[in-house]
Write a protein that holds these residues in place. Structure first.
Motif, short mmCIF file in Angstrom:
data_model
loop_
_atom_site.label_atom_id
_atom_site.label_comp_id
_atom_site.label_asym_id
_atom_site.label_seq_id
_atom_site.Cartn_x
_atom_site.Cartn_y
_atom_site.Cartn_z
N ILE A 153 0.81 -1.15 0.00
CA ILE A 153 0.19 -0.13 0.00
C ILE A 153 0.93 1.24 0.03
CG2 ILE A 153 -1.71 1.39 1.19
CD1 ILE A 153 -2.80 -1.44 2.56
N VAL A 154 0.57 2.17 -1.22
CA VAL A 154 1.67 3.32 -0.97
C VAL A 154 0.66 4.41 -1.43
CG1 VAL A 154 3.62 1.68 -2.09
CG2 VAL A 154 1.89 2.88 -3.67
N LYS A 155 1.21 5.71 -1.24
CA LYS A 155 0.61 6.97 -1.32
C LYS A 155 1.38 7.75 -2.28
CE LYS A 155 -0.33 11.62 -0.25
NZ LYS A 155 0.62 12.73 -0.22
N ALA A 156 0.88 8.25 -3.23
CA ALA A 156 1.59 8.79 -4.22
C ALA A 156 1.10 10.39 -4.62
CB ALA A 156 1.61 8.32 -5.72
N TRP A 157 1.80 11.24 -5.17
CA TRP A 157 1.31 12.44 -5.41
C TRP A 157 0.19 12.55 -6.49
CZ3 TRP A 157 4.01 16.45 -8.85
CH2 TRP A 157 3.38 17.47 -8.80
N LYS A 158 0.58 11.95 -7.68
CA LYS A 158 -0.19 11.98 -8.88
C LYS A 158 -0.26 10.34 -9.34
CE LYS A 158 -0.05 16.73 -10.43
NZ LYS A 158 0.45 17.50 -11.92
N GLY A 159 -1.40 10.27 -9.99
CA GLY A 159 -1.80 8.91 -10.44
C GLY A 159 -2.57 9.02 -11.55
N ASP A 160 -2.47 8.10 -12.64
CA ASP A 160 -3.50 8.11 -13.72
C ASP A 160 -4.41 6.69 -13.69
OD1 ASP A 160 -2.24 6.06 -15.04
OD2 ASP A 160 -1.22 7.36 -16.57
N ARG A 161 -5.61 6.53 -14.46
CA ARG A 161 -6.16 5.63 -14.25
C ARG A 161 -5.79 4.30 -14.74
NH1 ARG A 161 -11.58 6.97 -13.78
NH2 ARG A 161 -12.07 9.24 -13.85
N TYR A 162 -4.58 4.27 -15.46
CA TYR A 162 -3.75 3.13 -15.78
C TYR A 162 -2.75 2.54 -14.41
CZ TYR A 162 -5.16 3.63 -20.44
OH TYR A 162 -6.09 3.81 -21.70
N GLY A 163 -2.68 3.56 -13.48
CA GLY A 163 -1.81 3.02 -12.33
C GLY A 163 -0.47 3.60 -12.32
N ASN A 164 -0.07 4.49 -13.50
CA ASN A 164 1.03 5.19 -13.24
C ASN A 164 1.20 6.22 -12.12
OD1 ASN A 164 2.25 4.04 -15.98
ND2 ASN A 164 0.48 4.95 -16.99
N LEU A 165 2.44 6.20 -11.50
CA LEU A 165 2.46 7.12 -10.35
C LEU A 165 3.61 7.89 -10.25
CD1 LEU A 165 1.91 4.22 -7.50
CD2 LEU A 165 0.23 5.51 -8.65
N VAL A 166 3.45 9.30 -9.68
CA VAL A 166 4.42 10.07 -9.83
C VAL A 166 4.43 10.59 -8.21
CG1 VAL A 166 5.19 12.31 -9.95
CG2 VAL A 166 4.12 10.99 -11.93
N PHE A 167 5.55 10.43 -7.49
CA PHE A 167 6.01 10.73 -6.05
C PHE A 167 6.45 12.28 -5.95
CE2 PHE A 167 5.40 6.33 -6.42
CZ PHE A 167 4.77 5.84 -5.29
N ARG A 168 6.68 12.70 -4.56
CA ARG A 168 6.98 13.93 -4.54
C ARG A 168 8.33 13.63 -3.49
NH1 ARG A 168 4.77 18.83 -2.79
NH2 ARG A 168 6.36 19.79 -4.04
N LYS A 169 9.56 13.91 -3.98
CA LYS A 169 10.63 14.20 -3.02
C LYS A 169 11.00 12.82 -2.31
CE LYS A 169 10.30 19.17 -3.63
NZ LYS A 169 9.92 20.47 -2.69
N THR A 170 10.97 13.00 -0.66
CA THR A 170 11.31 11.90 0.08
C THR A 170 10.15 10.95 -0.01
OG1 THR A 170 10.74 13.32 2.09
CG2 THR A 170 13.05 13.10 1.49
N THR A 171 9.06 11.26 -0.52
CA THR A 171 7.90 10.28 -0.27
C THR A 171 8.22 8.94 -1.17
OG1 THR A 171 6.78 11.21 -2.16
CG2 THR A 171 6.08 11.82 0.05
N ARG A 172 9.39 9.10 -2.19
CA ARG A 172 9.70 8.12 -3.03
C ARG A 172 10.45 7.02 -2.03
NH1 ARG A 172 12.91 10.86 -8.04
NH2 ARG A 172 13.21 8.66 -8.43
N ASN A 173 10.96 7.33 -1.02
CA ASN A 173 11.89 6.50 -0.38
C ASN A 173 10.77 5.28 0.18
OD1 ASN A 173 14.40 7.72 -0.46
ND2 ASN A 173 13.68 8.84 1.52
N PHE A 174 11.27 4.02 -0.18
CA PHE A 174 10.52 2.82 0.31
C PHE A 174 9.46 2.66 -0.77
CE2 PHE A 174 13.10 3.19 3.99
CZ PHE A 174 13.50 1.83 4.10
N SER A 175 8.43 3.65 -1.02
CA SER A 175 7.20 3.45 -1.72
C SER A 175 7.45 2.97 -3.15
CB SER A 175 6.52 4.71 -1.84
OG SER A 175 6.12 5.15 -0.43
#
Length: 234
Positions: A153-175
């Protein structure tokens, strides 16, 4: 291809008791707040949770610990949660403390399909008990196995309906690694956009790894430690 669900309750509806779950975040940054609240509401028990940290007493994974829904924790940094400490010392909670780099790499290897790797971290300590030791160029290394989960289970900044994800800064760690290491991966995002709206070069996790996605816009986004400094120190 449309992986969108309405909310966190739908996304975690089939997570059973005794499941192994990876939860993204770094400190209190990038925590999947909506799914954690839904897990508390659902009341499932016996969870094995894999997370870099254990949240704080009344936020993040601390909520699941407070309701005694967690049976075992695999973590690196747990020093901000008094309830975690109490359960550990009283024998109520099983804990595997893992060096942070080792934890990150075990998750990364799972996503890459590599079953094990060797690291010098932990050699000569209690962490080495029961593990294979090899010598490379005169230095001792421990064999560590890849770390998988039933659900990530992860939390991203943006995503589209296909599931492509964009994270912000340190939220990328581990996720970003956890998203690749779960048998089923759930993503909650601040902004859900249409396919094609995301710059392909900016995507951190491609949608092939994501099974479910939903938008949530009530994040608390706590600051773990607020530091202030006098502007004029004489």
């Amino acid at each position: 291809m449309n992986k969108v669900l309405n909310n966190a309750d739908e996304a975690i509806a089939d997570i059973p008791d005794n499941a192994t779950i990876m939860l993204g975040g770094f400190g209190l940054c990038g925590i999947p707040e909506a799914c954690i609240a839904a897990l508390v509401k659902k009341g499932i028990t016996g969870l094995t949770c894999i997370s870099n940290n254990a949240g704080v007493d009344d936020f993040g994974l601390g909520l699941l610990l407070k309701t005694r829904q967690v049976k075992k924790m695999l973590s690196s940094y747990v020093g901000e949660n008094a309830e975690f400490e109490r359960q550990l010392l009283s024998g109520e909670l099983e804990v595997d403390l893992i060096p942070q780099g080792t934890l990150a790499t075990r998750i990364q290897m799972a996503g890459m399909g590599i079953p094990a790797f060797f690291t010098p971290a932990g050699y000569g300590t209690e962490i080495a008990q029961g593990k294979e030791v090899r010598v490379f160029n005169g230095k001792h290394y421990l064999m560590e196995e890849a770390l998988h989960a039933d659900f990530a289970i992860v939390k991203a900044w943006k995503g589209d309906r296909y599931g492509n994800l964009v994270f912000r800064k340190t939220t990328r760690n581990f996720s970003t690694s956890m998203a690749r290491a779960g048998n089923t991966t759930i993503a909650e995002v601040e902004e859900l956009v249409e396919p094609g709206d995301l710059d392909p070069d900016a995507i951190h996790v491609p949608g092939i790894y994501i099974h479910r996605i939903f938008q949530y816009n009530q994040y608390e986004k706590r600051i773990e430690k607020r530091t202030v400094q006098l502007s004029d120190i004489s």
